[in-house]
Design a protein around this motif. Structure first.
Motif, PDB file in Angstrom:
ATOM      1  N   UNK A  17     -21.069  -8.232   0.170  1.00 27.33           N
ATOM      2  CA  UNK A  17     -20.211  -7.288   0.880  1.00 27.33           C
ATOM      3  C   UNK A  17     -18.771  -7.821   0.942  1.00 27.33           C
ATOM      4  N   UNK A  18     -18.668  -9.114   1.350  1.00 23.97           N
ATOM      5  CA  UNK A  18     -17.338  -9.727   1.433  1.00 23.97           C
ATOM      6  C   UNK A  18     -16.701  -9.797   0.038  1.00 23.97           C
ATOM      7  N   UNK A  19     -17.509 -10.126  -0.971  1.00 29.58           N
ATOM      8  CA  UNK A  19     -16.991 -10.197  -2.341  1.00 29.58           C
ATOM      9  C   UNK A  19     -16.480  -8.836  -2.819  1.00 29.58           C
ATOM     10  N   UNK A  20     -17.200  -7.777  -2.465  1.00 23.25           N
ATOM     11  CA  UNK A  20     -16.761  -6.433  -2.874  1.00 23.25           C
ATOM     12  C   UNK A  20     -15.362  -6.164  -2.333  1.00 23.25           C
ATOM     13  N   UNK A  21     -15.151  -6.505  -1.052  1.00 27.42           N
ATOM     14  CA  UNK A  21     -13.836  -6.264  -0.450  1.00 27.42           C
ATOM     15  C   UNK A  21     -12.775  -7.113  -1.162  1.00 27.42           C
ATOM     16  N   UNK A  25      -9.220  -6.105  -4.522  1.00 28.50           N
ATOM     17  CA  UNK A  25      -7.791  -6.433  -4.653  1.00 28.50           C
ATOM     18  C   UNK A  25      -7.522  -7.260  -5.911  1.00 28.50           C
ATOM     19  N   UNK A  26      -8.507  -7.338  -6.823  1.00 24.55           N
ATOM     20  CA  UNK A  26      -8.375  -8.193  -7.995  1.00 24.55           C
ATOM     21  C   UNK A  26      -8.502  -7.384  -9.274  1.00 24.55           C
ATOM     22  N   UNK A  27      -7.916  -7.963 -10.350  1.00 25.22           N
ATOM     23  CA  UNK A  27      -8.218  -7.472 -11.682  1.00 25.22           C
ATOM     24  C   UNK A  27      -9.307  -8.396 -12.202  1.00 25.22           C
ATOM     25  N   UNK A  28     -10.498  -7.853 -12.475  1.00 27.52           N
ATOM     26  CA  UNK A  28     -11.625  -8.726 -12.789  1.00 27.52           C
ATOM     27  C   UNK A  28     -12.649  -7.992 -13.654  1.00 27.52           C
ATOM     28  N   UNK A  31     -18.026  -9.059 -16.612  1.00 23.93           N
ATOM     29  CA  UNK A  31     -18.643  -9.956 -17.605  1.00 23.93           C
ATOM     30  C   UNK A  31     -18.255 -11.415 -17.406  1.00 23.93           C
ATOM     31  N   UNK A  32     -17.220 -11.681 -16.595  1.00 29.01           N
ATOM     32  CA  UNK A  32     -16.715 -13.052 -16.478  1.00 29.01           C
ATOM     33  C   UNK A  32     -16.955 -13.594 -15.071  1.00 29.01           C
ATOM     34  N   UNK A  33     -16.933 -14.943 -14.912  1.00 25.81           N
ATOM     35  CA  UNK A  33     -17.146 -15.534 -13.576  1.00 25.81           C
ATOM     36  C   UNK A  33     -16.103 -15.048 -12.565  1.00 25.81           C
ATOM     37  N   UNK A  34     -16.462 -15.150 -11.270  1.00 23.96           N
ATOM     38  CA  UNK A  34     -15.548 -14.684 -10.208  1.00 23.96           C
ATOM     39  C   UNK A  34     -14.196 -15.394 -10.287  1.00 23.96           C
ATOM     40  N   UNK A  35     -14.210 -16.646 -10.796  1.00 19.79           N
ATOM     41  CA  UNK A  35     -12.991 -17.450 -10.849  1.00 19.79           C
ATOM     42  C   UNK A  35     -11.890 -16.840 -11.720  1.00 19.79           C
ATOM     43  N   UNK A  36     -12.247 -15.943 -12.627  1.00 22.42           N
ATOM     44  CA  UNK A  36     -11.242 -15.364 -13.524  1.00 22.42           C
ATOM     45  C   UNK A  36     -10.469 -14.215 -12.879  1.00 22.42           C
ATOM     46  N   UNK A  37     -10.882 -13.842 -11.643  1.00 27.82           N
ATOM     47  CA  UNK A  37     -10.223 -12.700 -10.997  1.00 27.82           C
ATOM     48  C   UNK A  37      -8.744 -13.011 -10.718  1.00 27.82           C
ATOM     49  N   UNK A  38      -7.900 -11.994 -10.880  1.00 31.06           N
ATOM     50  CA  UNK A  38      -6.459 -12.158 -10.702  1.00 31.06           C
ATOM     51  C   UNK A  38      -6.010 -11.163  -9.629  1.00 31.06           C
ATOM     52  N   UNK A  39      -5.308 -11.677  -8.608  1.00 28.15           N
ATOM     53  CA  UNK A  39      -4.901 -10.830  -7.487  1.00 28.15           C
ATOM     54  C   UNK A  39      -3.899  -9.755  -7.926  1.00 28.15           C
ATOM     55  N   UNK A  40      -4.160  -8.502  -7.610  1.00 30.01           N
ATOM     56  CA  UNK A  40      -3.231  -7.433  -7.994  1.00 30.01           C
ATOM     57  C   UNK A  40      -2.824  -6.566  -6.796  1.00 30.01           C
ATOM     58  N   UNK A  41      -3.084  -7.073  -5.582  1.00 29.48           N
ATOM     59  CA  UNK A  41      -2.692  -6.311  -4.396  1.00 29.48           C
ATOM     60  C   UNK A  41      -3.448  -4.987  -4.324  1.00 29.48           C
ATOM     61  N   UNK A  42      -2.713  -3.925  -4.026  1.00 21.73           N
ATOM     62  CA  UNK A  42      -3.351  -2.626  -3.813  1.00 21.73           C
ATOM     63  C   UNK A  42      -3.449  -1.795  -5.094  1.00 21.73           C
ATOM     64  N   UNK A 255     -13.004  -4.831 -10.647  1.00 23.49           N
ATOM     65  CA  UNK A 255     -11.997  -4.615  -9.613  1.00 23.49           C
ATOM     66  C   UNK A 255     -11.933  -3.152  -9.198  1.00 23.49           C
ATOM     67  N   UNK A 256     -11.797  -2.274 -10.197  1.00 25.21           N
ATOM     68  CA  UNK A 256     -11.735  -0.841  -9.902  1.00 25.21           C
ATOM     69  C   UNK A 256     -13.018  -0.367  -9.221  1.00 25.21           C
TER      70      UNK A 256
END
Lengths: 285, 278
Positions: A17-21, A25-28, A31-42, A255-256
């Motif tokens: 649940x926390x991860x979904x939230x 806010x990430x571009x992710x 297929x890739x690990x959570x670590x590859x997520x990039x913050x994109x704000x809103x 992310x979307x």
């Protein structure tokens, strides 16, 4: 004692649940690990409400889900009270048998129900149009037309779920003290007045619970869409559970998809809070 | 109750019969169609009763999907998940009902909130977490995330709260460990509720579709019957495959339906108690 349950619910419900939230806010890519997520704000939220095709598809899915849910609730609640009265009454036998038959459809896999109904709805070789024909009603396109497909799915949903809500209504009816009906009768109330004066007001708690559960169940519609309509024709049955899975898992746009999931959750919280507020206001009146 | 006039009784009976027939009709159509030949299932107007009960489709189901294997997978998923849910729910239900500790009501509230969360909301990260554990495409990946369940904890707490404290204290005085108290004193006292939860969990996890579909994509050896049914539909698309699809649906529907019909008292009671006490 709580350890095992808290561990599983924590790891597999609360953390996701926390991860979904967070992911919303990430571009992710899923297929890739959570670590590859990039913050994109809103940006994800901006996109799903934009005029881009991403936004148009999501808003259509939101509308379809809202319509499907509203129609399901509007049919299930009154029907459940009506059927509950029939199951509960002791004037003639057959109530218990009716309950068993109604509830049986709630106990079987939705996927099997979807398959069977897709054959019932078949325009020429299906029995529904034949039965309508006997009543002098012309054939319906059911699942094959964008104007009727969503309504056909509502029908399927009502058929599958009505037994559960009938059982809840019966539970509510058994809690109404018999002396209240006696008093109403002495006051000269007929059966109709007793229904509106005693039964319905005392069923309010049950109906509140039924409304909330039927909303939460309805937004989960997935099997008939995934298997039979694939969101079509012309996107008319593209509902949120199906759409979020398609974007977030099949197209791997995590992310979307997460932004859509959070929006769904917020919409549910608003709807449920509003229903509780209405219920409380009704209590004071 | 005053005696109702005959006409009212007749109307009520016909209404009940009509509704029962309407409600049962899709099941009847499913079973009847599973015995039709492909040719019969394509006729217009539709054939209601097949000329002869053809078992052809039931044989064909096993050729298209591994029906036996799929049913076994469903049984494994439903049984192991149910066992896990029973153990975690009885223990947590006991703690919430009988222990006093700081934050108990907050924790309980959090679990109840989890009960109302539609699974799609957590599907995306959960899918990723299970792949990172290396469990994608395996039955373990289907089962593991579902071994505890908020509804089960809620139900157990409601019933265990009614078990007398004296009974529990007596066992403690005899030197029983807390786990022993839970499983040999408390659990037997709420056996009907445990049976209800077991049946509910088994049927729910027999029927569930979204999560196995997401975890098992492509790993058709491990498909439970609900996933295999989808492959029947894509086989020979169109009206041709109707008896085949209906035979598959009948196979998937029978186990939960039979359980329900024989044990419905438990099911219905647990549903009702969840609603009434909730």
């Amino acid at each position: 004692m709580i350890g095992p349950a808290a561990l599983f619910i924590g790891v597999f419900v609360l953390i996701p649940m926390a991860l979904t939230i967070w992911l919303s806010f990430q571009d992710w890519s899923t297929q890739t690990p959570f670590g590859t997520a990039r913050f994109v704000g809103l940006r994800n939220y901006h996109d799903i409400f934009s005029q881009l095709s991403v936004g148009r598809d999501f808003k259509a899915a939101l509308r379809n889900t809202a319509l499907y849910t509203a129609l399901s609730v509007a049919l299930l609640l009154p029907l459940s009270v009506l059927l509950g009265l029939l199951v509960h009454q002791r004037t003639v036998p057959g109530g218990q048998v009716l309950r068993t038959i109604l509830f049986a459809s709630y106990m079987v896999p939705m996927i099997a129900v979807a398959l069977v109904w897709s054959k019932l709805f078949a325009p020429t070789e299906g029995p529904l149009n034949q039965i309508l024909g006997w009543a002098g009603i012309g054939p319906q396109p059911w699942l094959s037309s964008p104007t009727t497909a969503l309504y056909a799915l509502v029908l399927l949903n009502v058929w599958q779920q009505i037994g559960y809500f009938t059982v809840l209504a019966v539970a509510g009816l058994t809690q109404i003290p018999a002396p209240l009906y006696e008093a109403a009768r002495i006051d000269g109330a007929g059966p109709v007045q007793a229904f509106f004066g005693v039964t319905l007001p005392l069923l309010r708690r049950t109906l509140l619970f039924s409304t909330v559960i039927s909303i939460i169940n309805a937004v989960q519609v997935f099997e008939p869409v995934a298997l039979i309509t694939q969101g079509g024709p012309a996107g008319s049955t593209n509902v949120l559970t199906y759409h979020i899975r398609r974007v977030g898992i099949e197209r791997s746009d995590g992310g979307l998809g997460s932004a859509m999931a959070v929006t769904l959750m917020l919409a549910l919280i608003v709807a449920v809070t509003a229903i509780f507020a209405l219920y409380r206001r009704g209590d004071r009146a | 109750m005053t005696r109702q006039p005959r006409i009212v009784r007749a109307l009520l009976v016909s209404l009940i019969v009509a509704l029962a027939v309407m409600s049962a009709f899709p099941f009847l159509w499913m079973v009847l169609s599973s015995f039709k030949t492909a040719e019969e299932s394509m006729r217009t107007p539709p054939v209601w009763i097949p000329a002869a009960a053809s078992l052809e489709s039931y044989g064909a189901v096993s050729d298209v999907i591994q029906a036996g294997r799929s049913l076994l997978n469903s049984a494994i998923i439903a049984t192991l998940t149910t066992a896990g849910i029973l153990v975690t729910s009885i223990m947590a239900g006991f703690a919430f009902a009988k222990y006093r500790f700081r934050g108990r009501d907050t924790l309980f509230g959090l679990m109840i909130a989890a009960m109302f969360l539609p699974p799609i909301v957590t599907l995306i990260p959960l899918f990723r977490m299970v792949s990172e554990m290396g469990l994608n495409g395996s039955l373990a990946g289907v089962i593991l995330p579902n071994l505890a369940n908020a509804f089960g904890i809620f139900l157990m707490r409601q019933f265990i709260a009614g078990v007398p404290d004296d009974l529990i204290d007596a066992a403690r005085v005899d030197g029983a460990s807390e786990l022993r108290v839970v499983f040999s004193v408390v659990a037997p006292a709420v056996l009907p509720a445990i049976a209800a939860l077991a049946l509910f969990a088994f049927v729910y996890h027999w029927n569930t579709y979204l999560w196995p579909l997401t975890v098992l994509q492509g790993a058709s050896e491990d498909y439970p019957i609900v996933l295999s049914l989808g492959r029947l539909l894509s086989y020979n698309r169109g009206a041709m495959n109707t008896p085949l699809v209906m035979a598959g649906a009948t196979l998937a529907v029978l186990p939960p339906l039979v359980m329900f019909v024989f044990l419905q008292r438990f099911f219905v009671d647990s549903m009702v108690s969840a609603a009434v006490k909730g």
